[in-house]
Scaffold this motif. Sequence first.
Motif, PDB file in Angstrom:
ATOM      1  N   LEU A 166      65.648  27.229  12.019  1.00 55.09           N
ATOM      2  CA  LEU A 166      65.854  26.979  11.564  1.00 55.09           C
ATOM      3  C   LEU A 166      66.494  24.821  10.799  1.00 55.09           C
ATOM      4  O   LEU A 166      66.478  24.184  10.487  1.00 55.09           O
ATOM      5  CB  LEU A 166      65.901  27.630   9.713  1.00 55.09           C
ATOM      6  N   HIS A 167      67.783  25.183  10.869  1.00 51.08           N
ATOM      7  CA  HIS A 167      69.279  24.455  10.506  1.00 51.08           C
ATOM      8  C   HIS A 167      68.575  22.843  11.581  1.00 51.08           C
ATOM      9  O   HIS A 167      68.755  22.326  12.000  1.00 51.08           O
ATOM     10  CB  HIS A 167      69.990  24.754  10.978  1.00 51.08           C
ATOM     11  N   GLY A 168      68.876  23.286  12.622  1.00 45.91           N
ATOM     12  CA  GLY A 168      68.088  22.586  13.818  1.00 45.91           C
ATOM     13  C   GLY A 168      66.987  21.589  13.882  1.00 45.91           C
ATOM     14  O   GLY A 168      66.353  20.505  13.875  1.00 45.91           O
ATOM     15  N   THR A 169      65.749  22.572  13.018  1.00 47.90           N
ATOM     16  CA  THR A 169      64.403  21.876  13.231  1.00 47.90           C
ATOM     17  C   THR A 169      64.558  20.957  12.070  1.00 47.90           C
ATOM     18  O   THR A 169      64.422  19.884  11.579  1.00 47.90           O
ATOM     19  CB  THR A 169      63.381  23.223  12.607  1.00 47.90           C
ATOM     20  N   LEU A 170      65.070  21.314  11.110  1.00 47.87           N
ATOM     21  CA  LEU A 170      65.785  20.448   9.621  1.00 47.87           C
ATOM     22  C   LEU A 170      66.324  18.715  10.101  1.00 47.87           C
ATOM     23  O   LEU A 170      66.305  17.406   9.185  1.00 47.87           O
ATOM     24  CB  LEU A 170      66.519  20.826   8.161  1.00 47.87           C
ATOM     25  N   VAL A 171      67.513  19.667  11.103  1.00 48.01           N
ATOM     26  CA  VAL A 171      68.152  18.708  11.385  1.00 48.01           C
ATOM     27  C   VAL A 171      66.856  17.176  12.213  1.00 48.01           C
ATOM     28  O   VAL A 171      67.784  15.882  11.891  1.00 48.01           O
ATOM     29  CB  VAL A 171      69.118  18.659  12.351  1.00 48.01           C
TER      30      VAL A 171
ATOM     31  N   THR B 222      62.133  20.897  19.331  1.00 46.10           N
ATOM     32  CA  THR B 222      62.003  18.888  18.619  1.00 46.10           C
ATOM     33  C   THR B 222      60.444  18.342  18.207  1.00 46.10           C
ATOM     34  O   THR B 222      59.777  17.569  17.035  1.00 46.10           O
ATOM     35  CB  THR B 222      62.272  18.295  19.905  1.00 46.10           C
ATOM     36  N   LEU B 223      58.970  19.515  19.066  1.00 47.11           N
ATOM     37  CA  LEU B 223      58.154  19.973  18.940  1.00 47.11           C
ATOM     38  C   LEU B 223      58.018  20.599  16.804  1.00 47.11           C
ATOM     39  O   LEU B 223      56.991  19.929  16.754  1.00 47.11           O
ATOM     40  CB  LEU B 223      57.627  20.494  20.203  1.00 47.11           C
ATOM     41  N   LEU B 224      58.914  21.564  17.497  1.00 48.17           N
ATOM     42  CA  LEU B 224      58.511  21.610  15.735  1.00 48.17           C
ATOM     43  C   LEU B 224      58.622  20.844  14.521  1.00 48.17           C
ATOM     44  O   LEU B 224      58.367  20.690  13.379  1.00 48.17           O
ATOM     45  CB  LEU B 224      59.424  23.340  15.840  1.00 48.17           C
TER      46      LEU B 224
ATOM     47  N   ALA C  48      58.645  16.645  10.406  1.00 49.01           N
ATOM     48  CA  ALA C  48      58.089  15.041   9.754  1.00 49.01           C
ATOM     49  C   ALA C  48      56.889  15.010   9.468  1.00 49.01           C
ATOM     50  O   ALA C  48      56.889  14.297   8.135  1.00 49.01           O
ATOM     51  CB  ALA C  48      59.213  14.577  10.534  1.00 49.01           C
ATOM     52  N   TYR C  49      56.079  15.501  10.240  1.00 50.22           N
ATOM     53  CA  TYR C  49      54.503  14.776   9.823  1.00 50.22           C
ATOM     54  C   TYR C  49      53.868  15.395   8.337  1.00 50.22           C
ATOM     55  O   TYR C  49      53.138  14.204   7.794  1.00 50.22           O
ATOM     56  CB  TYR C  49      53.623  15.089  10.506  1.00 50.22           C
TER      57      TYR C  49
END
Length: 373
Positions: free
Chosen positions: A184-189, A44-46, A51-52
């Motif tokens: 990677l998938h989770g970070t993008l989601v 989530t931090l990543l 997102a920023y």
Amino acid sequence: MEYPRQITAIQAAAILISTIIGVGVLPLPLFAVQSANTGAPMLTLLAVHVAYIGLWLITKLGIRFPDQSIIGYSRTIIGKGPAWIGNILIVTFFAVLTSLAAREFGEVVITSVLKKTPLEVTVLAMLLLATLSTRNDITTFTYIHHFYLPLIVFPAVLIVALSLKNAQVVYLLPLWGNNPPDLLHGTLVVASLFQGTFIYTMVIPAMRRPRRAMIASIWGMLIAGGLYISIVVAVVGVFGSEETENLLWPTLELAKTTTLPGNILERLDAAFLAVWVTAVFTTLFSTYYFTVHAMSKMIGLKDHKLFSVFVLPFLFAAAMVPQNVMHMYEIITIVGRFGLVLTIGYPLLLLIVAMIRKKGGASDGARAAENTK
């Protein structure tokens, strides 16, 4: 000047926070755990950092072109033809995002509260509320977000703080996850849950001091992102990663297990749902407002009220497309990842071309300098 300059940096940050914190709060821990198990907080931090990047890009563009939204300065940077294509894609994406948020709201309501109420009724009710609200100007839009912000943030922080007393540190180890299946998938989601920040392109031209937009964006992302990370930490710490994967809306289950000191309230899920409804409204309000506002600017209308009602049937029809909850979340993840290409890639392209062609900034920013004095 295209917009009345009445929005302060604090109000701009409030818009970002109340837009980010919305319907995605409920499934957020599930998305993170599915891709990183115990490493969900780090994922989530990543995702917050990813997102920023998008928010930073549109903020830089907004500072270079302080009198225009992305609909206006995209024409200046890459020409009317290419800008038309890019803007159409952006508007279509946020229209779909609005409809999916309304559908997700409806699914949660008929599952948890109004079990005998037809899904169509709950979805249409939220869309109608947003339709009426989007008929206001940018100043009223700002006041609505600023008013509801404390009602969203403080109860959420309270629930997270109270739930941490039941958390087990061992559930959060190892920090990077135990052989995470797809970081990677989770970070993008998870990063896709922040895409409502694109409303900032409409906010910056109405700020009193556009140069302070960057500070407001940092604070907005810090507070909203910090709350999201805290929610994931609390859920995984209380339930563990394996149990969290079995929960459709883990954050709601967390509220059910949380009590106030002295057992004043044995369960906080009812109060949390009331807060969540407000958060859903402010998020859907922003995406809906961006959709109709951008459409009006694309065809040169001075007033966006016409489109507020015009797009309602299309949004409702799109919201009814998913066959069930699982199908809905499959669509949300696909649309969210595709949206990152638009909300990060498109502004990145505009900023690079603007710098190469020396558009905005010092060459076109005499008025911006005057406004920041």
